[in-house]
Design a protein around this motif. Structure first.
Motif, PDB file in Angstrom:
ATOM      1  N   GLU A   3      72.117  15.105 -30.327  1.00  0.00           N
ATOM      2  CA  GLU A   3      71.202  16.048 -29.682  1.00  0.00           C
ATOM      3  C   GLU A   3      70.962  17.271 -30.558  1.00  0.00           C
ATOM      4  O   GLU A   3      69.843  17.790 -30.622  1.00  0.00           O
ATOM      5  CB  GLU A   3      71.747  16.446 -28.314  1.00  0.00           C
ATOM      6  CG  GLU A   3      71.657  15.304 -27.315  1.00  0.00           C
ATOM      7  CD  GLU A   3      72.403  15.569 -26.020  1.00  0.00           C
ATOM      8  OE1 GLU A   3      73.067  16.606 -25.884  1.00  0.00           O
ATOM      9  OE2 GLU A   3      72.306  14.714 -25.122  1.00  0.00           O
ATOM     10  N   GLU A   4      71.994  17.738 -31.264  1.00  0.00           N
ATOM     11  CA  GLU A   4      71.824  18.866 -32.179  1.00  0.00           C
ATOM     12  C   GLU A   4      70.886  18.503 -33.327  1.00  0.00           C
ATOM     13  O   GLU A   4      70.029  19.291 -33.722  1.00  0.00           O
ATOM     14  CB  GLU A   4      73.180  19.320 -32.713  1.00  0.00           C
ATOM     15  CG  GLU A   4      74.021  20.018 -31.661  1.00  0.00           C
ATOM     16  CD  GLU A   4      75.368  20.461 -32.181  1.00  0.00           C
ATOM     17  OE1 GLU A   4      75.524  20.603 -33.412  1.00  0.00           O
ATOM     18  OE2 GLU A   4      76.270  20.668 -31.347  1.00  0.00           O
ATOM     19  N   LYS A  41      67.331  18.420 -32.040  1.00  0.00           N
ATOM     20  CA  LYS A  41      66.781  19.777 -31.942  1.00  0.00           C
ATOM     21  C   LYS A  41      66.307  20.259 -33.302  1.00  0.00           C
ATOM     22  O   LYS A  41      65.257  20.885 -33.419  1.00  0.00           O
ATOM     23  CB  LYS A  41      67.826  20.750 -31.395  1.00  0.00           C
ATOM     24  CG  LYS A  41      68.078  20.610 -29.922  1.00  0.00           C
ATOM     25  CD  LYS A  41      69.103  21.638 -29.465  1.00  0.00           C
ATOM     26  CE  LYS A  41      69.486  21.442 -28.027  1.00  0.00           C
ATOM     27  NZ  LYS A  41      70.524  22.409 -27.623  1.00  0.00           N
ATOM     28  N   HIS A  64      63.096  18.571 -34.097  1.00  0.00           N
ATOM     29  CA  HIS A  64      62.031  18.950 -33.168  1.00  0.00           C
ATOM     30  C   HIS A  64      61.682  20.426 -33.299  1.00  0.00           C
ATOM     31  O   HIS A  64      60.897  20.938 -32.525  1.00  0.00           O
ATOM     32  CB  HIS A  64      62.437  18.643 -31.717  1.00  0.00           C
ATOM     33  CG  HIS A  64      62.414  17.185 -31.391  1.00  0.00           C
ATOM     34  ND1 HIS A  64      61.261  16.483 -31.172  1.00  0.00           N
ATOM     35  CD2 HIS A  64      63.419  16.275 -31.262  1.00  0.00           C
ATOM     36  CE1 HIS A  64      61.546  15.221 -30.916  1.00  0.00           C
ATOM     37  NE2 HIS A  64      62.848  15.067 -30.970  1.00  0.00           N
ATOM     38  N   GLY A 100      63.798  23.010 -32.965  1.00  0.00           N
ATOM     39  CA  GLY A 100      64.664  23.898 -32.203  1.00  0.00           C
ATOM     40  C   GLY A 100      65.828  24.382 -33.049  1.00  0.00           C
ATOM     41  O   GLY A 100      65.919  24.115 -34.239  1.00  0.00           O
ATOM     42  N   SER A 132      74.941  21.968 -27.397  1.00  0.00           N
ATOM     43  CA  SER A 132      74.031  21.159 -26.587  1.00  0.00           C
ATOM     44  C   SER A 132      74.799  20.439 -25.503  1.00  0.00           C
ATOM     45  O   SER A 132      75.986  20.182 -25.634  1.00  0.00           O
ATOM     46  CB  SER A 132      73.289  20.144 -27.468  1.00  0.00           C
ATOM     47  OG  SER A 132      74.191  19.220 -28.008  1.00  0.00           O
TER      48      SER A 132
END
Length: 102
Positions: A54-55, A58, A61, A63, A69
């Motif tokens: 997930e990191e 991000k 994406h 982020g 996360s």
């Protein structure tokens, strides 16, 4: 002209099948990449690995990847295949990050 509910249900069923096939293709593609990167050899708790993915997601994406996360998939918590696609999509970066930690 309004569609009958049966026709709408049929369309939904077809779309769900298309989604399932698309998620499977994505998971297989990214899974192959993850294995090439050595992610399959890492001994790590699944929740930790998902958090790392997930990191990375991000980061790609746009982020902030450095923040903490959630280990649950957020929008993707509905099923296993979405989690696999999510995890697999980020595997190359996560593999590189995990290799640096080992």
């Amino acid at each position: 002209m309004k569609k009958p509910s049966a026709k709408i249900r049929d369309e939904i069923a077809k779309l769900q099948e298309q989604l399932k096939l698309a998620e499977t293709r994505e998971a297989e593609r990214i899974g192959r990449i993850a294995l090439k990167a050595g992610v399959g050899e890492i001994e790590i708790d699944e929740a930790e690995l998902q958090a790392a993915f997930e990191e990375v997601a991000k980061r790609f994406h746009g982020g902030q990847g450095g923040g903490k996360s959630a280990t649950t998939g957020g929008k993707k918590g509905a099923g296993d295949s979405s989690g696999q696609a999510s995890a697999a999509a980020d595997a190359p970066g996560a593999g590189a990050g995990s290799a640096g930690e080992a």
